[in-house]
Design a protein around this motif. Sequence first.
Motif, PDB file in Angstrom:
ATOM      1  N   PHE A 255       1.677  17.717 -13.795  1.00  0.00           N
ATOM      2  CA  PHE A 255       2.455  17.782 -15.025  1.00  0.00           C
ATOM      3  C   PHE A 255       2.029  16.640 -15.934  1.00  0.00           C
ATOM      4  N   TRP A 256       1.408  17.003 -17.018  1.00  0.00           N
ATOM      5  CA  TRP A 256       1.062  16.021 -18.044  1.00  0.00           C
ATOM      6  C   TRP A 256       2.129  16.144 -19.127  1.00  0.00           C
ATOM      7  N   PRO A 257       3.018  15.176 -19.231  1.00  0.00           N
ATOM      8  CA  PRO A 257       4.174  15.309 -20.128  1.00  0.00           C
ATOM      9  C   PRO A 257       3.759  15.401 -21.597  1.00  0.00           C
ATOM     10  N   SER A 258       4.612  16.052 -22.364  1.00  0.00           N
ATOM     11  CA  SER A 258       4.352  16.157 -23.805  1.00  0.00           C
ATOM     12  C   SER A 258       4.502  14.789 -24.454  1.00  0.00           C
ATOM     13  N   ARG A 259       3.889  14.643 -25.595  1.00  0.00           N
ATOM     14  CA  ARG A 259       3.945  13.352 -26.285  1.00  0.00           C
ATOM     15  C   ARG A 259       5.366  13.011 -26.716  1.00  0.00           C
ATOM     16  N   GLU A 260       6.149  14.025 -27.050  1.00  0.00           N
ATOM     17  CA  GLU A 260       7.536  13.779 -27.429  1.00  0.00           C
ATOM     18  C   GLU A 260       8.333  13.210 -26.248  1.00  0.00           C
ATOM     19  N   GLU A 261       8.113  13.791 -25.084  1.00  0.00           N
ATOM     20  CA  GLU A 261       8.812  13.305 -23.896  1.00  0.00           C
ATOM     21  C   GLU A 261       8.367  11.885 -23.549  1.00  0.00           C
ATOM     22  N   LEU A 262       7.075  11.602 -23.709  1.00  0.00           N
ATOM     23  CA  LEU A 262       6.582  10.261 -23.412  1.00  0.00           C
ATOM     24  C   LEU A 262       7.230   9.215 -24.311  1.00  0.00           C
ATOM     25  N   ARG A 263       7.308   9.515 -25.604  1.00  0.00           N
ATOM     26  CA  ARG A 263       7.868   8.533 -26.545  1.00  0.00           C
ATOM     27  C   ARG A 263       9.378   8.401 -26.380  1.00  0.00           C
ATOM     28  N   LYS A 264      10.045   9.520 -26.043  1.00  0.00           N
ATOM     29  CA  LYS A 264      11.508   9.471 -25.922  1.00  0.00           C
ATOM     30  C   LYS A 264      11.939   8.629 -24.735  1.00  0.00           C
ATOM     31  N   ASN A 265      11.174   8.694 -23.641  1.00  0.00           N
ATOM     32  CA  ASN A 265      11.540   7.962 -22.421  1.00  0.00           C
ATOM     33  C   ASN A 265      10.660   6.742 -22.179  1.00  0.00           C
ATOM     34  N   LEU A 266      10.001   6.266 -23.214  1.00  0.00           N
ATOM     35  CA  LEU A 266       9.087   5.144 -23.054  1.00  0.00           C
ATOM     36  C   LEU A 266       9.838   3.879 -22.663  1.00  0.00           C
ATOM     37  N   PRO A 267       9.427   3.209 -21.611  1.00  0.00           N
ATOM     38  CA  PRO A 267      10.078   1.953 -21.218  1.00  0.00           C
ATOM     39  C   PRO A 267       9.979   0.920 -22.347  1.00  0.00           C
TER      40      PRO A 267
END
Length: 454
Positions: A255-267
């Motif tokens: 699973f390569w997460p979408s860019r939106e998901e990456l930015r929303k949950n970015l530490p």
Amino acid sequence: MPASASRKQRWIAAVNREGWLPNDGSRLCSTHFISGKQVKNPWSPDYVPSVFDAISPSQETKQTSAFECSDKQQAQVEAATALLYLQGQVVDPDLHLDQDKAESMSSLSSSDSEQPSDSRALSGTDDDASDPVNYEEELRALKEENQALKESVEKMSLTEVSLRNDPAKVRFYTGLPNYFVFETVMWLLSPHMKGDKTVKLSKFQQLLLTLMRLRLDLKNQDLAYRFGVQVSTVTRTVHSVVNIMSTTLVPTTVFWPSREELRKNLPSAFRSSYPDCAVIMDCFRVALEKTDWPDASFHHCGSNTLKYLIGVAPQGVVTFVSKGSPGHVSDKDLAEGCGFLNKLLAGDVVLADRRFDVGESVVARGACLKITGVSEDDREVPEEDPLADASLERMWVRRHVERVIATVKQRYAILTGPVESPFTAMDHTANMTTFDKIVQGLELSTDESQDGMA
């Protein structure tokens, strides 16, 4: 004839043959005993021969076999013994138990201070009537002991019941967090597993054995002893279940997460320095059991390690694992040849150690490569220098990736190596080795927690 002089005299009296004195070679036929053989227990009816019917020697020979095998005679022995025990009658004229026997047994009972109740019963006193045996209490105690033994065996066994009620046991043997997850994996794999009568292991045992092999890196012989099968069965089972896991589970876990998901949950640690970070790239090695690859296409390599490229999302989730390459392959060649760069989108930021000289290839896909890790120049930067913060950030990212890799390796000992040669055999239909399937399945199924990421 018995060696004891007193017992020998009692045998002579029981035979009651005028003028007969036995010698060392004298023997007494088994038909003269109730059970068909002599017994050394002084309290048994067959301590002294007692059956002397008026039959001819030929008749006696014919009846010997039938006498020894008769259920009726065995019942007579049990009845006689029970009667002696319950009634305390140790001197019985019909059984030829004389006074010498009673005296000898009295001396035995007096020397055995741990069994006073038995001494009283066998000596013919009336004390046993006032102190009866509580058979119901003994039966209850035996039932409790039996139940305790069953529970103890169940705890030590590797059954569905023992795992279902013990999450710590599930984690230790399988690496999975609890039995619910184990059941879920079982549900996904079960339709593809063999479970007919020709298979010695149940589907539950097949999965458990395989996970134990991966989790604890147990030897095949050890697992063969634990599951009561041959070593060849263990080998076939592990390879079969690994292949099923590779085709059934891995496609759903890549699973390569979408860019939106990456930015929303970015530490938070990434938000200030790397807000567009899509993946962190790194490599790890696993030692081989032998210095040469078993497959002919790799014989020229002479490498004694396997090298894998791994991609980790900022949240700590493994999103990519390459196939194994010989250890001497450079990080750049591995990154450009394993398909990792094809995952990148325009605007992505890729974090990597300075060993990865793939900046041009990353830029060609519209992404950006940023170097992390600690260099010699970083170590010389004073703490009060503004560059010190950047050095610490690079160090933190590097340690984050190392922590993810170490967590998976600690969870599954087989990843620490050395890899046994059967696992490096090439599956040409999938164009990968069995160990590649193991690495991809275990790395991509990690549930690395996000604590420490905020």
